[in-house]
Design a protein around this motif. Structure first.
Motif, PDB file in Angstrom:
ATOM      1  N   HIS A   1       0.842  -1.195   0.000  1.00 29.62           N
ATOM      2  CA  HIS A   1       0.000   0.000   0.000  1.00 29.62           C
ATOM      3  C   HIS A   1       0.883   1.253   0.000  1.00 29.62           C
ATOM      4  O   HIS A   1       0.627   2.208  -0.748  1.00 29.62           O
ATOM      5  N   ALA A   2       1.932   1.256   0.822  1.00 26.30           N
ATOM      6  CA  ALA A   2       2.844   2.397   0.871  1.00 26.30           C
ATOM      7  C   ALA A   2       3.528   2.603  -0.480  1.00 26.30           C
ATOM      8  O   ALA A   2       3.643   3.732  -0.971  1.00 26.30           O
ATOM      9  N   SER A   3       3.970   1.508  -1.094  1.00 26.94           N
ATOM     10  CA  SER A   3       4.660   1.596  -2.374  1.00 26.94           C
ATOM     11  C   SER A   3       3.784   2.219  -3.454  1.00 26.94           C
ATOM     12  O   SER A   3       4.275   2.958  -4.315  1.00 26.94           O
ATOM     13  N   ALA A   4       2.493   1.949  -3.400  1.00 22.80           N
ATOM     14  CA  ALA A   4       1.571   2.512  -4.388  1.00 22.80           C
ATOM     15  C   ALA A   4       1.531   4.030  -4.328  1.00 22.80           C
ATOM     16  O   ALA A   4       1.158   4.690  -5.305  1.00 22.80           O
ATOM     17  N   TYR A   5       1.923   4.595  -3.199  1.00 20.38           N
ATOM     18  CA  TYR A   5       1.933   6.057  -3.027  1.00 20.38           C
ATOM     19  C   TYR A   5       3.364   6.604  -2.957  1.00 20.38           C
ATOM     20  O   TYR A   5       3.586   7.707  -2.475  1.00 20.38           O
ATOM     21  N   GLY A   6       4.318   5.815  -3.437  1.00 17.92           N
ATOM     22  CA  GLY A   6       5.689   6.278  -3.541  1.00 17.92           C
ATOM     23  C   GLY A   6       6.501   6.217  -2.276  1.00 17.92           C
ATOM     24  O   GLY A   6       7.585   6.812  -2.193  1.00 17.92           O
ATOM     25  N   VAL A   7       6.023   5.492  -1.259  1.00 12.66           N
ATOM     26  CA  VAL A   7       6.705   5.420   0.028  1.00 12.66           C
ATOM     27  C   VAL A   7       7.444   4.085   0.152  1.00 12.66           C
ATOM     28  O   VAL A   7       6.869   3.026  -0.107  1.00 12.66           O
ATOM     29  N   SER A   8       8.715   4.150   0.537  1.00 13.34           N
ATOM     30  CA  SER A   8       9.538   2.961   0.738  1.00 13.34           C
ATOM     31  C   SER A   8       9.768   2.734   2.226  1.00 13.34           C
ATOM     32  O   SER A   8       9.476   3.594   3.051  1.00 13.34           O
ATOM     33  N   ALA A   9      10.328   1.581   2.557  1.00 12.81           N
ATOM     34  CA  ALA A   9      10.600   1.236   3.951  1.00 12.81           C
ATOM     35  C   ALA A   9      12.044   0.790   4.118  1.00 12.81           C
ATOM     36  O   ALA A   9      12.602   0.106   3.253  1.00 12.81           O
ATOM     37  N   ALA A  10      12.625   1.188   5.238  1.00 10.12           N
ATOM     38  CA  ALA A  10      13.945   0.705   5.668  1.00 10.12           C
ATOM     39  C   ALA A  10      13.737  -0.054   6.971  1.00 10.12           C
ATOM     40  O   ALA A  10      13.051   0.435   7.867  1.00 10.12           O
ATOM     41  N   PHE A  11      14.309  -1.244   7.072  1.00  6.32           N
ATOM     42  CA  PHE A  11      14.068  -2.100   8.238  1.00  6.32           C
ATOM     43  C   PHE A  11      15.257  -2.065   9.198  1.00  6.32           C
ATOM     44  O   PHE A  11      16.413  -1.990   8.787  1.00  6.32           O
ATOM     45  N   HIS A  12      14.937  -2.150  10.496  1.00 11.99           N
ATOM     46  CA  HIS A  12      15.967  -2.176  11.531  1.00 11.99           C
ATOM     47  C   HIS A  12      15.589  -3.254  12.543  1.00 11.99           C
ATOM     48  O   HIS A  12      14.832  -3.013  13.478  1.00 11.99           O
ATOM     49  N   THR A  13      16.128  -4.442  12.342  1.00 11.11           N
ATOM     50  CA  THR A  13      15.754  -5.581  13.187  1.00 11.11           C
ATOM     51  C   THR A  13      16.786  -5.878  14.272  1.00 11.11           C
ATOM     52  O   THR A  13      16.613  -6.826  15.038  1.00 11.11           O
ATOM     53  N   GLN A  14      17.835  -5.076  14.356  1.00 14.48           N
ATOM     54  CA  GLN A  14      18.929  -5.394  15.267  1.00 14.48           C
ATOM     55  C   GLN A  14      18.450  -5.597  16.707  1.00 14.48           C
ATOM     56  O   GLN A  14      18.770  -6.596  17.352  1.00 14.48           O
TER      57      GLN A  14
END
Length: 331
Positions: free
Chosen positions: A270-283
């Motif tokens: 859904h975010a990608s459809a509006y041009g929004v990307s994600a960066a993950f931080h699982t540390q």
């Protein structure tokens, strides 16, 4: 069932598996395999791709597989079928995570088509974002997407809470970077420039010269392992933190991990459809004491399954995935 209907279902099953392989996974390990028997798809976890040091319980592996399951579901819906899903159908087969059958459905609605179109376009981001805020209506929509899958997306609106998450992430990164066995495991999934492998993290997908994000700096994984790898493309030049968010579930069972993966992918598409990307931080989520701290202090006692930043970025690097033929067994 007539021959034409049988061929159409076979095509839908194949398309669903081809969509599944584009799901995000921890370090792009792609820890899944599929089997097809008639019109039934079986989703299984691939233990050979499990992070035995960073993920001994298999939590991140199942979240990754849950994301693949969501892609399977949305692909079938986009083709006019209703997916009949059974989660963890056989307690004696721990690696069998779900079975999916295409059933008679209806024409896909606009939102289904929207999500389906983003499956191959979505990208994981590994640096800062442009200095553009994620609009409030979109934030509310992303929260609703997670809720639809039984999880909670918690946007971190408090600057103090965001600073705490950044500090805990940095502390976890420092601890893990000093662990030789952990680093050996990471090296398996860190690809050198020019690698032809179709899994792991390619050197072009993270910055060669990491830039601290602001106002909060979230430590990035050291995939280059001290070598001069990485990209200097414009997509890695932005330095804004973006919107910090935590995905949580009420419980912490295998069912919850699969639900978290499905919710995560629904949010990401859904975010990608509006041009929004994600960066993950699982540390911090890989160290039990830090994960417990976040649960108790920042997550209202729900279990944090993913820490992420959301924002606008120029994500142009090509993703690498193994073809469906490598993960699909015909029975």
């Amino acid at each position: 069932m007539n021959m034409r209907a049988s061929k159409e279902i076979a095509h839908a099953v194949r398309a669903a598996v081809e969509a599944a392989v584009w799901a995000p996974s921890v370090h792009n390990t792609q820890p899944w395999c599929f089997a097809v028997r008639g019109d039934e798809i079986s989703l299984r976890a691939n233990q050979d791709r499990k992070l035995r040091v960073a993920d001994p319980e298999g939590r991140q592996m199942l979240i990754s597989c849950g994301a693949a399951l969501f892609n399977t579901r949305i692909a079938l819906r986009a083709l006019g079928y209703e997916p009949e899903v059974r989660l963890l159908p056989d307690p004696d087969r721990a690696l069998l995570l779900a079975t999916i059958r295409p059933r008679a459905g209806t024409r896909p609605d606009e939102h289904t088509r929207l999500l389906h179109a983003e499956i191959e376009r979505r990208r994981t981001h590994r640096s800062g974002f442009m200095d553009l805020p994620v609009p409030e209506p979109l934030i509310k929509a992303l929260v609703a997407q997670a809720s639809a899958e039984g999880a909670h997306l918690r946007p971190v609106q408090s600057e103090a809470a965001a600073c705490i998450l950044a500090a805990v992430t940095s502390a976890a990164q420092d601890v893990e970077s000093k662990d030789r066995v952990f680093n050996l495991e990471m090296s398996r999934w860190s690809m050198p420039p020019g690698s032809s492998r179709e899994d792991g993290v390619p050197a072009r997908s993270y910055p060669g010269t990491p830039r601290p994000t602001a106002p909060q700096h979230f430590a990035q994984r050291d995939y280059a392992r001290g070598q001069s790898w990485g990209s200097e493309d414009e997509q890695h030049h932005s330095t804004a933190t973006g919107l910090v968010a935590v995905l949580t579930t009420p419980g912490d069972s295998r069912d919850d991990w699969l639900a978290a993966g499905q919710a995560l992918q629904r949010v990401l598409l859904h975010a990608s459809a509006y041009g929004v990307s994600a960066a993950f931080h699982t540390q911090a989520l890989e160290i039990r004491e830090l994960r417990d701290f976040l649960r108790q202090r920042l997550c209202s006692n729900e279990f944090p399954q993913m820490v992420m930043r959301l924002g606008f970025a120029l994500d142009e690097a090509r993703s690498v995935r193994r073809p469906a033929s490598e993960v699909l067994e015909q029975e």
